[in-house]
Design a protein around this motif. Structure first.
Motif, PDB file in Angstrom:
ATOM      1  N   GLN A   1      20.602  40.537 -17.417  1.00  0.00           N
ATOM      2  CA  GLN A   1      19.158  40.804 -17.355  1.00  0.00           C
ATOM      3  C   GLN A   1      18.930  42.302 -17.244  1.00  0.00           C
ATOM      4  O   GLN A   1      19.703  43.016 -16.595  1.00  0.00           O
ATOM      5  CB  GLN A   1      18.534  40.100 -16.147  1.00  0.00           C
ATOM      6  CG  GLN A   1      17.048  40.427 -16.003  1.00  0.00           C
ATOM      7  CD  GLN A   1      16.355  39.613 -14.936  1.00  0.00           C
ATOM      8  OE1 GLN A   1      16.862  38.577 -14.503  1.00  0.00           O
ATOM      9  NE2 GLN A   1      15.197  40.062 -14.496  1.00  0.00           N
ATOM     10  N   GLY A   2      17.887  42.788 -17.874  1.00  0.00           N
ATOM     11  CA  GLY A   2      17.530  44.200 -17.762  1.00  0.00           C
ATOM     12  C   GLY A   2      16.025  44.341 -17.711  1.00  0.00           C
ATOM     13  O   GLY A   2      15.294  43.355 -17.722  1.00  0.00           O
ATOM     14  N   LYS A   3      15.571  45.583 -17.648  1.00  0.00           N
ATOM     15  CA  LYS A   3      14.121  45.830 -17.682  1.00  0.00           C
ATOM     16  C   LYS A   3      13.826  46.774 -18.825  1.00  0.00           C
ATOM     17  O   LYS A   3      14.726  47.496 -19.292  1.00  0.00           O
ATOM     18  CB  LYS A   3      13.640  46.421 -16.354  1.00  0.00           C
ATOM     19  CG  LYS A   3      14.313  47.727 -15.961  1.00  0.00           C
ATOM     20  CD  LYS A   3      14.021  48.129 -14.529  1.00  0.00           C
ATOM     21  CE  LYS A   3      14.834  49.376 -14.158  1.00  0.00           C
ATOM     22  NZ  LYS A   3      14.798  49.696 -12.726  1.00  0.00           N
ATOM     23  N   PHE A   4      12.599  46.711 -19.313  1.00  0.00           N
ATOM     24  CA  PHE A   4      12.243  47.657 -20.362  1.00  0.00           C
ATOM     25  C   PHE A   4      10.825  48.169 -20.104  1.00  0.00           C
ATOM     26  O   PHE A   4      10.052  47.562 -19.352  1.00  0.00           O
ATOM     27  CB  PHE A   4      12.370  47.018 -21.750  1.00  0.00           C
ATOM     28  CG  PHE A   4      11.331  45.988 -22.081  1.00  0.00           C
ATOM     29  CD1 PHE A   4      11.491  44.663 -21.693  1.00  0.00           C
ATOM     30  CD2 PHE A   4      10.176  46.342 -22.758  1.00  0.00           C
ATOM     31  CE1 PHE A   4      10.529  43.718 -21.998  1.00  0.00           C
ATOM     32  CE2 PHE A   4       9.214  45.405 -23.078  1.00  0.00           C
ATOM     33  CZ  PHE A   4       9.392  44.090 -22.693  1.00  0.00           C
ATOM     34  N   PHE A   5      10.554  49.320 -20.693  1.00  0.00           N
ATOM     35  CA  PHE A   5       9.255  49.966 -20.517  1.00  0.00           C
ATOM     36  C   PHE A   5       8.689  50.318 -21.887  1.00  0.00           C
ATOM     37  O   PHE A   5       9.418  50.867 -22.727  1.00  0.00           O
ATOM     38  CB  PHE A   5       9.404  51.264 -19.700  1.00  0.00           C
ATOM     39  CG  PHE A   5      10.072  51.077 -18.372  1.00  0.00           C
ATOM     40  CD1 PHE A   5      11.446  51.234 -18.224  1.00  0.00           C
ATOM     41  CD2 PHE A   5       9.323  50.714 -17.258  1.00  0.00           C
ATOM     42  CE1 PHE A   5      12.059  51.047 -16.999  1.00  0.00           C
ATOM     43  CE2 PHE A   5       9.928  50.519 -16.026  1.00  0.00           C
ATOM     44  CZ  PHE A   5      11.293  50.678 -15.900  1.00  0.00           C
ATOM     45  N   ASP A   6       7.443  49.974 -22.085  1.00  0.00           N
ATOM     46  CA  ASP A   6       6.716  50.433 -23.271  1.00  0.00           C
ATOM     47  C   ASP A   6       5.775  51.533 -22.807  1.00  0.00           C
ATOM     48  O   ASP A   6       4.908  51.288 -21.951  1.00  0.00           O
ATOM     49  CB  ASP A   6       5.930  49.279 -23.916  1.00  0.00           C
ATOM     50  CG  ASP A   6       6.834  48.317 -24.669  1.00  0.00           C
ATOM     51  OD1 ASP A   6       7.919  48.753 -25.117  1.00  0.00           O
ATOM     52  OD2 ASP A   6       6.490  47.134 -24.797  1.00  0.00           O
TER      53      ASP A   6
ATOM     54  N   LEU B   1      13.439  58.954 -13.093  1.00  0.00           N
ATOM     55  CA  LEU B   1      12.670  57.858 -12.455  1.00  0.00           C
ATOM     56  C   LEU B   1      13.062  56.454 -12.917  1.00  0.00           C
ATOM     57  O   LEU B   1      13.282  55.560 -12.122  1.00  0.00           O
ATOM     58  CB  LEU B   1      11.172  58.059 -12.718  1.00  0.00           C
ATOM     59  CG  LEU B   1      10.252  57.013 -12.094  1.00  0.00           C
ATOM     60  CD1 LEU B   1      10.140  57.236 -10.577  1.00  0.00           C
ATOM     61  CD2 LEU B   1       8.868  57.027 -12.726  1.00  0.00           C
ATOM     62  N   LEU B   2      13.122  56.278 -14.241  1.00  0.00           N
ATOM     63  CA  LEU B   2      13.162  54.904 -14.764  1.00  0.00           C
ATOM     64  C   LEU B   2      14.521  54.217 -14.588  1.00  0.00           C
ATOM     65  O   LEU B   2      14.593  52.984 -14.523  1.00  0.00           O
ATOM     66  CB  LEU B   2      12.777  54.915 -16.252  1.00  0.00           C
ATOM     67  CG  LEU B   2      11.387  55.488 -16.563  1.00  0.00           C
ATOM     68  CD1 LEU B   2      11.125  55.476 -18.056  1.00  0.00           C
ATOM     69  CD2 LEU B   2      10.300  54.713 -15.822  1.00  0.00           C
ATOM     70  N   ALA B   3      15.597  54.994 -14.534  1.00  0.00           N
ATOM     71  CA  ALA B   3      16.923  54.369 -14.422  1.00  0.00           C
ATOM     72  C   ALA B   3      17.698  54.997 -13.267  1.00  0.00           C
ATOM     73  O   ALA B   3      17.560  56.189 -12.977  1.00  0.00           O
ATOM     74  CB  ALA B   3      17.708  54.567 -15.718  1.00  0.00           C
TER      75      ALA B   3
ATOM     76  N   HIS C   1      15.030  50.606 -22.801  1.00  0.00           N
ATOM     77  CA  HIS C   1      15.751  49.466 -22.215  1.00  0.00           C
ATOM     78  C   HIS C   1      16.689  50.007 -21.146  1.00  0.00           C
ATOM     79  O   HIS C   1      17.460  50.926 -21.410  1.00  0.00           O
ATOM     80  CB  HIS C   1      16.592  48.744 -23.282  1.00  0.00           C
ATOM     81  CG  HIS C   1      15.810  47.886 -24.214  1.00  0.00           C
ATOM     82  ND1 HIS C   1      15.350  48.315 -25.434  1.00  0.00           N
ATOM     83  CD2 HIS C   1      15.370  46.610 -24.078  1.00  0.00           C
ATOM     84  CE1 HIS C   1      14.682  47.318 -26.025  1.00  0.00           C
ATOM     85  NE2 HIS C   1      14.676  46.279 -25.220  1.00  0.00           N
ATOM     86  N   VAL C   2      16.594  49.433 -19.947  1.00  0.00           N
ATOM     87  CA  VAL C   2      17.479  49.831 -18.845  1.00  0.00           C
ATOM     88  C   VAL C   2      18.363  48.645 -18.492  1.00  0.00           C
ATOM     89  O   VAL C   2      17.852  47.542 -18.237  1.00  0.00           O
ATOM     90  CB  VAL C   2      16.663  50.265 -17.609  1.00  0.00           C
ATOM     91  CG1 VAL C   2      17.587  50.615 -16.443  1.00  0.00           C
ATOM     92  CG2 VAL C   2      15.773  51.462 -17.956  1.00  0.00           C
TER      93      VAL C   2
END
Lengths: 81, 81
Positions: free
Chosen positions: B38-43, B65-67, B6-7
């Motif tokens: 609001q945030g973004k998440f990656f599986d 990379l992701l955050a 979760h970012v």
């Protein structure tokens, strides 16, 4: 009371962002990375007293605004204190 | 093995998307809605055998990379089968 809503693309829907991230991670040397799916989530503060009322309202928020029912699905977690 | 990341924007960083969603929900009549973030998440599917190795790799993926470390923070969940 708080709700956390996860919105993801439905299975079978192409996830170009997830694929781009997969490629980027591989180019950074993370070769143990398989499929990557990206989604969005919302943390929502709610003023409801009743948990069921909160859940019903959040479901309607998803159906009407937070998720695109054609290509997205959602999961609701209610964190009742 | 799977990881979910979760970012979120760091506390104190203005969240215009969250604010826009708050206003939209209020205009739809959801007046019990307070703060929305609001945030973004990656599986991420991972080929690691060892949980600690997987967690260390995912942390590095987030940092590289992701955050965006300037304005975002991240939380890692490793779902070792």
């Amino acid at each position: 009371m708080k709700a956390r809503v996860h919105v993801t693309l439905k299975p079978g829907v192409l996830d170009p962002q997830g694929r781009a991230i997969n490629h980027a991670l591989h180019s950074l040397g993370f070769d143990q990375v398989g499929d990557v799916r990206q989604g969005k989530f919302f943390d929502i503060d709610l003023g409801y007293e009743d948990r069921d009322a909160a859940e019903a309202a959040v479901k309607e928020m998803c159906d009407r605004l937070l998720a695109n029912p054609v290509v997205e699905s959602y999961a609701i977690e209610i964190d009742a204190p």
